[in-house]
Design a protein around this motif. Structure first.
Motif, PDB file in Angstrom:
ATOM      1  N   ASN A 169       0.821  -1.210   0.000  1.00  0.00           N
ATOM      2  CA  ASN A 169       0.000   0.000   0.000  1.00  0.00           C
ATOM      3  C   ASN A 169       0.853   1.256   0.000  1.00  0.00           C
ATOM      4  N   ILE A 170       1.901   1.248   0.819  1.00  0.00           N
ATOM      5  CA  ILE A 170       2.805   2.395   0.885  1.00  0.00           C
ATOM      6  C   ILE A 170       3.428   2.650  -0.474  1.00  0.00           C
ATOM      7  N   SER A 171       3.899   1.609  -1.131  1.00  0.00           N
ATOM      8  CA  SER A 171       4.593   1.760  -2.401  1.00  0.00           C
ATOM      9  C   SER A 171       3.673   2.277  -3.489  1.00  0.00           C
ATOM     10  N   GLY A 172       2.471   1.732  -3.553  1.00  0.00           N
ATOM     11  CA  GLY A 172       1.518   2.203  -4.553  1.00  0.00           C
ATOM     12  C   GLY A 172       1.181   3.665  -4.375  1.00  0.00           C
ATOM     13  N   LYS A 173       0.944   4.070  -3.136  1.00  0.00           N
ATOM     14  CA  LYS A 173       0.618   5.469  -2.845  1.00  0.00           C
ATOM     15  C   LYS A 173       1.804   6.370  -3.144  1.00  0.00           C
ATOM     16  N   TYR A 174       2.996   5.897  -2.803  1.00  0.00           N
ATOM     17  CA  TYR A 174       4.185   6.722  -3.036  1.00  0.00           C
ATOM     18  C   TYR A 174       4.367   6.989  -4.525  1.00  0.00           C
ATOM     19  N   TYR A 175       4.232   5.963  -5.344  1.00  0.00           N
ATOM     20  CA  TYR A 175       4.404   6.155  -6.782  1.00  0.00           C
ATOM     21  C   TYR A 175       3.365   7.132  -7.320  1.00  0.00           C
ATOM     22  N   LEU A 176       2.113   6.976  -6.943  1.00  0.00           N
ATOM     23  CA  LEU A 176       1.067   7.879  -7.427  1.00  0.00           C
ATOM     24  C   LEU A 176       1.339   9.319  -6.993  1.00  0.00           C
ATOM     25  N   GLN A 177       1.846   9.484  -5.785  1.00  0.00           N
ATOM     26  CA  GLN A 177       2.134  10.825  -5.281  1.00  0.00           C
ATOM     27  C   GLN A 177       3.260  11.499  -6.054  1.00  0.00           C
ATOM     28  N   HIS A 178       4.255  10.723  -6.475  1.00  0.00           N
ATOM     29  CA  HIS A 178       5.448  11.282  -7.119  1.00  0.00           C
ATOM     30  C   HIS A 178       5.587  10.834  -8.580  1.00  0.00           C
ATOM     31  N   GLU A 179       4.507  10.379  -9.175  1.00  0.00           N
ATOM     32  CA  GLU A 179       4.561   9.782 -10.511  1.00  0.00           C
ATOM     33  C   GLU A 179       5.211  10.695 -11.545  1.00  0.00           C
ATOM     34  N   LYS A 180       4.822  11.958 -11.572  1.00  0.00           N
ATOM     35  CA  LYS A 180       5.329  12.868 -12.613  1.00  0.00           C
ATOM     36  C   LYS A 180       6.831  13.036 -12.533  1.00  0.00           C
ATOM     37  N   ILE A 181       7.360  13.267 -11.339  1.00  0.00           N
ATOM     38  CA  ILE A 181       8.803  13.484 -11.234  1.00  0.00           C
ATOM     39  C   ILE A 181       9.578  12.185 -11.412  1.00  0.00           C
ATOM     40  N   LEU A 182       9.025  11.068 -10.932  1.00  0.00           N
ATOM     41  CA  LEU A 182       9.684   9.780 -11.163  1.00  0.00           C
ATOM     42  C   LEU A 182       9.781   9.480 -12.651  1.00  0.00           C
ATOM     43  N   ASP A 183       8.703   9.709 -13.374  1.00  0.00           N
ATOM     44  CA  ASP A 183       8.696   9.461 -14.816  1.00  0.00           C
ATOM     45  C   ASP A 183       9.642  10.414 -15.549  1.00  0.00           C
ATOM     46  N   LYS A 184       9.728  11.674 -15.091  1.00  0.00           N
ATOM     47  CA  LYS A 184      10.657  12.621 -15.710  1.00  0.00           C
ATOM     48  C   LYS A 184      12.103  12.188 -15.481  1.00  0.00           C
ATOM     49  N   ILE A 185      12.389  11.691 -14.287  1.00  0.00           N
ATOM     50  CA  ILE A 185      13.735  11.197 -13.994  1.00  0.00           C
ATOM     51  C   ILE A 185      14.075  10.039 -14.930  1.00  0.00           C
ATOM     52  N   GLU A 186      13.156   9.102 -15.057  1.00  0.00           N
ATOM     53  CA  GLU A 186      13.383   7.944 -15.937  1.00  0.00           C
ATOM     54  C   GLU A 186      13.569   8.372 -17.385  1.00  0.00           C
ATOM     55  N   GLU A 187      12.711   9.251 -17.878  1.00  0.00           N
ATOM     56  CA  GLU A 187      12.776   9.679 -19.277  1.00  0.00           C
ATOM     57  C   GLU A 187      14.076  10.422 -19.578  1.00  0.00           C
ATOM     58  N   SER A 188      14.468  11.349 -18.705  1.00  0.00           N
ATOM     59  CA  SER A 188      15.684  12.122 -18.965  1.00  0.00           C
ATOM     60  C   SER A 188      16.929  11.247 -18.846  1.00  0.00           C
ATOM     61  N   TYR A 189      16.932  10.336 -17.858  1.00  0.00           N
ATOM     62  CA  TYR A 189      18.078   9.437 -17.724  1.00  0.00           C
ATOM     63  C   TYR A 189      18.207   8.537 -18.956  1.00  0.00           C
ATOM     64  N   LYS A 190      17.102   8.009 -19.419  1.00  0.00           N
ATOM     65  CA  LYS A 190      17.120   7.125 -20.587  1.00  0.00           C
ATOM     66  C   LYS A 190      17.688   7.840 -21.801  1.00  0.00           C
ATOM     67  N   ALA A 191      17.263   9.091 -22.018  1.00  0.00           N
ATOM     68  CA  ALA A 191      17.762   9.862 -23.156  1.00  0.00           C
ATOM     69  C   ALA A 191      19.254  10.158 -23.017  1.00  0.00           C
ATOM     70  N   LEU A 192      19.689  10.557 -21.817  1.00  0.00           N
ATOM     71  CA  LEU A 192      21.096  10.854 -21.597  1.00  0.00           C
ATOM     72  C   LEU A 192      21.958   9.600 -21.704  1.00  0.00           C
ATOM     73  N   TYR A 193      21.449   8.489 -21.194  1.00  0.00           N
ATOM     74  CA  TYR A 193      22.201   7.225 -21.227  1.00  0.00           C
ATOM     75  C   TYR A 193      22.427   6.760 -22.664  1.00  0.00           C
TER      76      TYR A 193
END
Length: 201
Positions: A25-49
């Motif tokens: 429950n904690i993990s699901g809520k955490y992802y939903l709360q921070h979804e936009k910034i987590l996804d931005k981190i993943e997208e920018s890292y993928k492009a830079l990598y």
């Protein structure tokens, strides 16, 4: 023997609190709360990598020191810097990395206490796939489960298969759970999974 209504209510309340504080429950809520910034981190890292392989890892509790692992054709170079140190940008530029975009990535990671990010290549039926690992040390999770625990995310490049309980399955043997680094991962969406681990990587 009679049990008081107040005792039953207390037991039920404890059960509700325990369930609401469970790692899933904690993990699901955490992802939903921070979804936009987590996804931005993943997208920018993928492009830079894709331009030049590298990993980032914070090595102190205050998130002021970052370790950069730069991967070349023959060697891996590991450097450690203060996050705003001039030598960090100089080193990134020397290896052909976009220093300003990596500084933005570092700032985003610090904002949610993302400890580590890395890319991992793997093969399924002789086809190369990749996933991005991200570990987070949440500060907001004041529960018995949060002590010395990391929230590990995996971003897959293609949709995955899951069992009825939402656990990641091996694509080659769909009745078998797929473990990554010995951990069972749970579904967030078709491409994103999570687990709770005592290690950040």
């Amino acid at each position: 023997m009679q049990i008081k209504a107040s005792t039953i209510a207390a037991v039920l309340m404890t059960a509700v609190v325990f369930c609401s504080c469970s790692p899933r429950n904690i993990s699901g809520k955490y992802y939903l709360q921070h979804e936009k910034i987590l996804d931005k981190i993943e997208e920018s890292y993928k492009a830079l990598y894709s331009v030049k392989p590298f990993t980032l890892c914070f090595t102190d509790k205050q998130f002021n020191i970052v370790s950069v692992e730069i991967i070349t054709d023959s060697l891996k170079y590991i450097y450690e810097f203060q996050v705003k140190e001039d030598r960090l940008n100089d080193t990134l530029i020397r290896y052909g990395l976009n220093a300003s975009k990596i500084q933005l990535l570092i700032d985003r990671m610090r904002s949610i206490r993302c400890t580590w990010i890395s890319n991992f290549d793997y093969y399924v039926e002789e086809r190369k796939n990749s996933l991005i690992f991200m570990s987070v040390k949440p500060v907001a999770l004041k529960t018995p489960f949060s002590a010395k625990k990391y929230y590990i995310l995996t971003y897959f490049s293609r949709p995955q298969k899951f069992d009825a309980e939402g656990r990641l399955l091996d694509r080659r043997e769909l009745r078998k759970l797929q473990k990554i680094n010995g951990e069972i991962f749970w579904r967030i969406n078709d491409k994103v999974c999570y687990t709770i681990s005592g290690d950040y990587r």
